[in-house]
Structure formats: C-alpha cells, structure tokens
Design an enzyme around this catalytic site. Structure first.
Site, PDB file in Angstrom:
ATOM      1  N   ARG A   1      -2.447  -9.567 -20.658  1.00  0.00           N
ATOM      2  CA  ARG A   1      -2.817  -9.146 -21.819  1.00  0.00           C
ATOM      3  C   ARG A   1      -2.349  -8.259 -22.995  1.00  0.00           C
ATOM      4  O   ARG A   1      -3.103  -8.060 -23.751  1.00  0.00           O
ATOM      5  CB  ARG A   1      -4.327  -9.298 -20.997  1.00  0.00           C
TER       6      ARG A   1
ATOM      7  N   GLU B   1       3.102  -7.966   8.914  1.00  0.00           N
ATOM      8  CA  GLU B   1       3.416  -6.519   8.297  1.00  0.00           C
ATOM      9  C   GLU B   1       4.266  -5.888   7.287  1.00  0.00           C
ATOM     10  O   GLU B   1       4.221  -5.134   7.560  1.00  0.00           O
ATOM     11  CB  GLU B   1       3.293  -5.544   9.784  1.00  0.00           C
TER      12      GLU B   1
ATOM     13  N   ASP C   1      -8.528  -0.977 -27.310  1.00  0.00           N
ATOM     14  CA  ASP C   1      -8.332  -0.375 -27.646  1.00  0.00           C
ATOM     15  C   ASP C   1      -9.374   1.128 -27.424  1.00  0.00           C
ATOM     16  O   ASP C   1      -9.033   2.196 -27.319  1.00  0.00           O
ATOM     17  CB  ASP C   1      -8.446  -0.062 -29.693  1.00  0.00           C
TER      18      ASP C   1
ATOM     19  N   PRO D   1       0.827  -1.398   0.242  1.00  0.00           N
ATOM     20  CA  PRO D   1      -0.017  -0.114   0.444  1.00  0.00           C
ATOM     21  C   PRO D   1       1.023   1.301   0.037  1.00  0.00           C
ATOM     22  O   PRO D   1       0.186   2.820  -0.408  1.00  0.00           O
ATOM     23  CB  PRO D   1      -1.024   0.218   1.196  1.00  0.00           C
TER      24      PRO D   1
HETATM   25  C1  9WO Z   1      -0.670  -4.285   8.104  1.00  0.00           C
HETATM   26  C2  9WO Z   1      -0.892  -3.772   9.621  1.00  0.00           C
HETATM   27  C3  9WO Z   1      -1.303  -4.082  10.310  1.00  0.00           C
HETATM   28  C4  9WO Z   1      -1.219  -3.051  11.262  1.00  0.00           C
HETATM   29  C5  9WO Z   1      -1.423  -1.835  10.983  1.00  0.00           C
HETATM   30  C6  9WO Z   1      -0.484  -1.504  10.251  1.00  0.00           C
HETATM   31  C7  9WO Z   1      -0.368  -2.415   9.118  1.00  0.00           C
HETATM   32  N1  9WO Z   1       0.061  -2.179   7.798  1.00  0.00           N
HETATM   33  C8  9WO Z   1       0.117  -3.898   7.506  1.00  0.00           C
HETATM   34  C9  9WO Z   1       0.185  -3.846   6.002  1.00  0.00           C
HETATM   35  O1  9WO Z   1       0.355  -2.835   5.173  1.00  0.00           O
HETATM   36  N2  9WO Z   1       0.390  -5.268   5.467  1.00  0.00           N
HETATM   37  C10 9WO Z   1       0.913  -5.529   4.227  1.00  0.00           C
HETATM   38  C11 9WO Z   1       0.306  -7.148   4.126  1.00  0.00           C
HETATM   39  C12 9WO Z   1       2.354  -5.574   3.733  1.00  0.00           C
HETATM   40  C13 9WO Z   1       2.680  -6.167   2.502  1.00  0.00           C
HETATM   41  C14 9WO Z   1       1.945  -7.052   2.546  1.00  0.00           C
HETATM   42  N3  9WO Z   1       0.313  -6.663   2.337  1.00  0.00           N
HETATM   43  C15 9WO Z   1      -0.006  -6.136   1.818  1.00  0.00           C
HETATM   44  C16 9WO Z   1      -0.008  -5.709   0.505  1.00  0.00           C
HETATM   45  N4  9WO Z   1      -1.685  -5.281   2.250  1.00  0.00           N
HETATM   46  N5  9WO Z   1      -2.085  -4.698   0.845  1.00  0.00           N
HETATM   47  C17 9WO Z   1      -1.362  -4.968   0.237  1.00  0.00           C
HETATM   48  C18 9WO Z   1      -1.032  -3.952  -1.192  1.00  0.00           C
HETATM   49  C19 9WO Z   1      -0.277  -3.915  -2.236  1.00  0.00           C
HETATM   50  C20 9WO Z   1      -0.960  -3.448  -3.305  1.00  0.00           C
HETATM   51  N6  9WO Z   1      -1.888  -3.157  -3.612  1.00  0.00           N
HETATM   52  C21 9WO Z   1      -2.806  -2.955  -2.292  1.00  0.00           C
HETATM   53  C22 9WO Z   1      -2.272  -3.539  -1.313  1.00  0.00           C
END
Ligand code: 9WO
Length: 252
Positions: free
Chosen positions: A154, A116, A169, A89
């Site tokens: 794709r 995390e 397209d 994220p």
């Molecule tokens: C977990 C968490 C728990 C308590 C407080 C903060 C926290 N942050 C996270 C977190 O970001 N966990 C991620 C889980 C760690 C990297 C992999 N994970 C993930 C990737 N969750 N969401 C994505 C992601 C990837 C690409 N685009 C959107 C979401």
C-alpha cells in the site's frame, strides 16, 4: 517492486494478497508476488523438508538444503539483488518506519518457517533481517509475511487512491487515528459529535487532532511523550484530558 515468498504453503500468502489494495497494486503492475515451495527442492522419494532437532525436544526443524536450493532458485529468477527477511517471534519488531524502509527496496524475499523453525545456520548464512509482527506465536511465518506484503504494497506509489492516501497521512505522524462516524446522525447507540456536523473545517481538524492526541495518550502512552509535543498539541491534549475528566500529562 518484487516480493518472493518462500513457504511450504506459498498459495496461502498469495491468497491473502489477491484482493483489495494489494490485489489492485498487483493488477497495476506496482507489485509482483511470486511463491516458492521448498518441498519442490527437496530430494528423495519422501521430499523431506524437516528433521528432528539436535539436543532433543519436541517438534521438527526445517532442513538447510531444501530451503537453500529454494532460495537460490528464487534469487536466480531475477537479477535484482534481494533483501531476505525471516519472519519469526525472535525478530526485531515491525513498525511503520520499518515498513517504509522495506517498501523502498526493489526486491524482498520473505522466508516463512513452519514447525519449530529453520536451522539457525541457514538464518545466519542467508537472512539479512529477522522481523516479528508481534509478541505471539503463530503456526508459521505465512500470516506474518502476508502482513508485510500488505503493509509494503500500500506504500507503493499509485497503490492507494486519493481518499486512501489522505487517510494514510493522518496516521503517518505517529498518532493513533481519530474516531469516525457516518449516518445516521441520531442513533439508539448515540449521536454524532456536533463539531463534525458544523461545517467548520478548522474546528473539525482541531477536534480530530485533539482526539488523536488524547487516544494515543490514553491507549498507547509508549507512542507519545507529552513533554516533546508542540505547544499547540500540548494544549489540545490538556483540553482533551480536562473534558473527559482525566489526569493531565506530567509536567503541567
Ligand atoms: C514453536 C514452538 C513449539 C514449542 C516450543 C517453542 C516453540 N517455538 C515455536 C516457534 O517459534 N515456531 C515458529 C513458527 C518457527 C518460525 C515460524 N513460526 C512462526 C513465526 N510462528 N510465529 C511466527 C511469527 C512471525 C512473525 N511475527 C510473529 C510471529
């Protein structure tokens, strides 16, 4: 194109990519997908891949060494240099322009975190680019990696059939798609717009363009600046807005 996925659940991403356009791209030899599990590169009886975060707090952080050994093995499986992407994220937003750029690369490694996240030193040392598919938190990077695989596959030459390419397209110009209708013409939920039944291809193309412009303006104003539209598109947008009783764009 070759894509290596590094994940504690590599089969999960492979499953997502096994059918439809992406499955076909693999069958046609346009895309080779390989999964790698950091657990297989972890030491000791417990094969630990995570540990508690320094500074305290909830959850666990993925250890550097199993990930690095796994990444090293993936890199060494093919001499082609890899562009390493970490899905999180905190990454830059994935857009169709970014998808096109990734699709043009010979080789990608998609790094999926769990818990995390991964130790920041691993990210700094090994990752070329951190990408996000949207502003929400998942349980891990796997679904995001599957999204990247799908979007990139794709675009490989020969992955789409003619009909799919033509549909593509219409979205490549940065507008949302127009509405679609099929049989029956008359349904309890409504009638198909007359213009689509007219057989007049110029009128149909004009109507679809107008719908695409109008929907983009109403639903995703961030994608469309009316001031930069070509005059013909501007007239179509104004006509759309006049017909559906909305406000014309600023500057009219
Ligand atoms: C977990 C968490 C728990 C308590 C407080 C903060 C926290 N942050 C996270 C977190 O970001 N966990 C991620 C889980 C760690 C990297 C992999 N994970 C993930 C990737 N969750 N969401 C994505 C992601 C990837 C690409 N685009 C959107 C979401």
């Amino acid at each position: 194109m070759r894509i290596d996925v590094i994940s504690l659940f590599p089969e999960f991403v492979a499953q997502c990519a096994g059918f439809g356009v992406v499955g076909r791209a693999q069958e046609r030899g346009l895309l080779a997908l390989h999964g790698w599990n950091p657990r297989d590169y972890a030491e000791g009886n417990y094969r630990r891949v995570d540990d508690r975060p320094f500074g305290g707090g909830p959850g666990m952080v993925m250890l550097i060494d199993p990930l690095r050994a796994c990444l090293q093995a993936a890199r060494a499986a093919d001499p082609t240099p890899a562009h390493v992407v970490y899905l999180s994220p905190q990454g830059q937003p994935l857009t169709q322009a970014k998808v096109r750029e990734l699709a043009g690369r010979e080789r990608l490694v998609l790094l999926c975190g769990r818990y995390e996240g991964v130790d920041e030193r691993l990210v700094q040392a090994e990752v070329d680019e951190e990408l996000s598919i949207g502003d929400y938190v998942l349980s891990g990077g796997e679904l995001a990696a599957a999204v990247v695989v799908d979007a990139v596959a794709r675009l490989q030459e020969g992955a789409l059939n003619d009909a799919e390419s033509a549909a593509q397209d219409s979205f490549e110009d940065g507008l949302l798609d127009c509405p679609h209708y099929t049989r029956p013409v008359e349904h309890a939920l409504g009638k198909v717009p007359d213009v689509l039944l007219s057989g007049n291809h110029a009128d149909i193309a004009r109507w679809r363009r107008m719908q695409a412009l109008g929907r983009t303006f109403l639903r995703r104003p961030d994608l469309l600046d009316p001031a930069t539209l070509a005059p013909a598109d501007r007239r179509l947008l104004d006509e759309f807005l006049a017909r559906q009783g909305g406000e014309p764009g600023a500057g009219t």
